[in-house]
Design an enzyme around this catalytic site. Structure first.
Site, short mmCIF file in Angstrom:
data_model
loop_
_atom_site.label_atom_id
_atom_site.label_comp_id
_atom_site.label_asym_id
_atom_site.label_seq_id
_atom_site.Cartn_x
_atom_site.Cartn_y
_atom_site.Cartn_z
N TYR A 154 1.38 -1.29 -0.01
CA TYR A 154 0.59 -0.56 0.09
C TYR A 154 1.10 1.07 -0.34
CZ TYR A 154 -4.36 2.31 0.79
OH TYR A 154 -5.68 3.03 0.44
N LYS A 161 -3.42 9.14 3.05
CA LYS A 161 -4.16 8.50 3.75
C LYS A 161 -3.66 8.73 4.63
CE LYS A 161 -7.02 6.48 0.43
NZ LYS A 161 -7.89 6.85 -0.69
P1 NAP Z 1 -12.70 3.04 -8.21
O1 NAP Z 1 -13.69 2.85 -8.44
O2 NAP Z 1 -11.66 2.82 -8.77
O3 NAP Z 1 -12.80 5.31 -8.00
C1 NAP Z 1 -11.68 5.90 -7.88
C2 NAP Z 1 -12.13 7.17 -8.28
O4 NAP Z 1 -11.16 8.04 -8.11
C3 NAP Z 1 -12.06 7.31 -9.85
O5 NAP Z 1 -13.06 7.18 -10.48
C4 NAP Z 1 -10.71 7.83 -10.75
O6 NAP Z 1 -10.91 8.42 -12.16
C5 NAP Z 1 -10.87 8.56 -9.98
N1 NAP Z 1 -9.61 9.61 -9.93
C6 NAP Z 1 -8.14 9.24 -9.74
N2 NAP Z 1 -7.05 10.07 -10.35
C7 NAP Z 1 -8.67 11.07 -10.41
C8 NAP Z 1 -8.25 13.12 -10.26
N3 NAP Z 1 -7.02 13.67 -10.63
N4 NAP Z 1 -9.25 13.92 -10.42
C9 NAP Z 1 -10.52 13.22 -10.72
N5 NAP Z 1 -10.63 11.50 -10.28
C10 NAP Z 1 -9.85 10.60 -10.40
O7 NAP Z 1 -11.76 3.03 -7.28
P2 NAP Z 1 -12.41 2.42 -5.73
O8 NAP Z 1 -11.76 1.75 -4.95
O9 NAP Z 1 -13.75 2.69 -5.40
O10 NAP Z 1 -11.94 3.84 -4.47
C11 NAP Z 1 -12.80 5.30 -4.14
C12 NAP Z 1 -11.85 5.36 -2.92
O11 NAP Z 1 -11.91 4.67 -1.35
C13 NAP Z 1 -9.94 5.77 -2.98
O12 NAP Z 1 -9.95 6.90 -2.36
C14 NAP Z 1 -10.07 4.83 -2.44
O13 NAP Z 1 -8.70 4.40 -1.63
C15 NAP Z 1 -10.95 4.75 -1.43
N6 NAP Z 1 -10.40 2.69 -0.53
C16 NAP Z 1 -10.75 1.88 -1.54
C17 NAP Z 1 -11.03 0.56 -0.75
C18 NAP Z 1 -10.13 -0.17 -1.62
O14 NAP Z 1 -10.03 -2.00 -1.84
N7 NAP Z 1 -11.18 -0.11 -2.99
C19 NAP Z 1 -10.66 0.17 0.77
C20 NAP Z 1 -10.61 1.66 1.50
C21 NAP Z 1 -10.49 3.17 1.00
P3 NAP Z 1 -10.37 7.74 -13.16
O15 NAP Z 1 -10.62 5.75 -13.24
O16 NAP Z 1 -10.51 8.33 -14.29
O17 NAP Z 1 -8.79 8.04 -12.81
#
Ligand code: NAP
Length: 254
Positions: A154, A161
């Site tokens: 990570y 984070k």
């Molecule tokens: P996701 O569906 O890939 O969502 C991440 C989003 O961030 C995408 O829509 C992506 O757009 C956007 N993004 C990245 N760079 C950007 C930028 N410069 N401007 C605007 N948007 C941008 O993945 P997710 O897992 O749902 O992630 C959402 C949040 O949850 C994140 O903060 C992640 O760290 C957090 N989280 C995830 C998990 C997990 O296991 N999945 C666990 C805990 C926390 P693009 O695709 O265009 O880059």
């Protein structure tokens, strides 16, 4: 529970996105929503998903590393809705090479990018959103346990984070007098596009499910339900918090 509330959702990439789970829950609770997407590549996806809610939800372009994009989102939201009540920040990114191997090898540029997209963006968004929240409201972001403890692979995202969670507390202090609450959900691992960029993510999912007290991984619906709680008056006394929705994984010592 969210009738007459207006929310702006950052971070829907596809139907697996955590943002989509929370947006659906907000919609079912009665909120009106607008969505943002980054770049034309995702526009159609986000438009189709927002149309599937059966409500006319505007969709705005926004790269969160650009202040002018963020301002344009809230200018358009002001023109469309007048005022808003909810913001979901579900955005993170780090260059793939920084999400594996040894943390000590993280380049200055990868560190900068991870911090800018994943941590600073909450501040930029909150600053532009606050003037549109005269009735108070709720700003919600997504974090992960790697902010607090070392999770192999990570790496720099854990550092970002940690900064994000500190942002939540400082923003909660600044915006509290205005009645705007700021909280984070620390989600257990979910198989999304962003997660697949993390080295050995499949092993992480398996390890969490084996070691969490509930003996499984968290469901999108559970993140949505907590999202509604944090957006609604049910949590009116809660701000600056990081709430774990991880099947209890974070309480374990061994
Ligand atoms: P996701 O569906 O890939 O969502 C991440 C989003 O961030 C995408 O829509 C992506 O757009 C956007 N993004 C990245 N760079 C950007 C930028 N410069 N401007 C605007 N948007 C941008 O993945 P997710 O897992 O749902 O992630 C959402 C949040 O949850 C994140 O903060 C992640 O760290 C957090 N989280 C995830 C998990 C997990 O296991 N999945 C666990 C805990 C926390 P693009 O695709 O265009 O880059």
């Amino acid at each position: 529970m969210l009738k007459d509330r207006v929310g702006i959702v950052f971070g829907v990439a596809n139907k697996r996105s955590i943002a989509w789970n929370i947006a659906q829950a907000w919609h079912h609770a009665g909120a009106k929503l607008a969505f943002t997407y980054q770049g034309e590549r995702l526009r159609e996806n986000v438009e189709q998903l927002s149309a599937s809610l059966g409500a006319a939800s505007p969709v705005f372009s926004c790269d969160v590393t650009r202040d002018e994009d963020i301002q344009a989102v809230f200018d358009q939201a002001a023109a469309h809705f007048g005022k808003i009540h909810l913001v979901l920040h579900s955005v993170a990114f780090a260059p793939r090479e920084a999400l594996g191997g040894r943390f000590i090898e993280t380049s200055r540029e990868a560190f900068r990018i991870a911090m800018d997209v994943s941590a600073y963006s909450l501040l930029g968004i909150a600053r532009a959103a606050a003037p549109l929240m005269p009735e108070g409201g709720s700003i919600l972001t997504l974090s992960y346990y790697g902010a607090e403890k070392v999770v192999p692979h990570y790496n720099v995202m854990g550092v970002a984070k940690a900064a994000l969670e500190a942002n939540v507390r400082y923003l909660a202090h600044d915006l509290g007098p205005q009645g705007v609450r700021v909280n984070a959900i620390s989600a257990g691992p979910v198989n999304t596009l962003a997660a697949r960029g993390i080295g050995d993510f499949g092993d992480m999912l398996k390890y969490h499910a084996e070691h969490a007290p509930l003996k499984r991984n968290v469901l999108g619906k559970e993140l949505g339900d907590t999202g509604v709680y944090l957006a609604s008056d049910m949590s009116s006394g809660v701000t600056g918090e990081v709430i774990y929705v991880d099947c209890g994984y974070n309480i374990m010592g061994m």
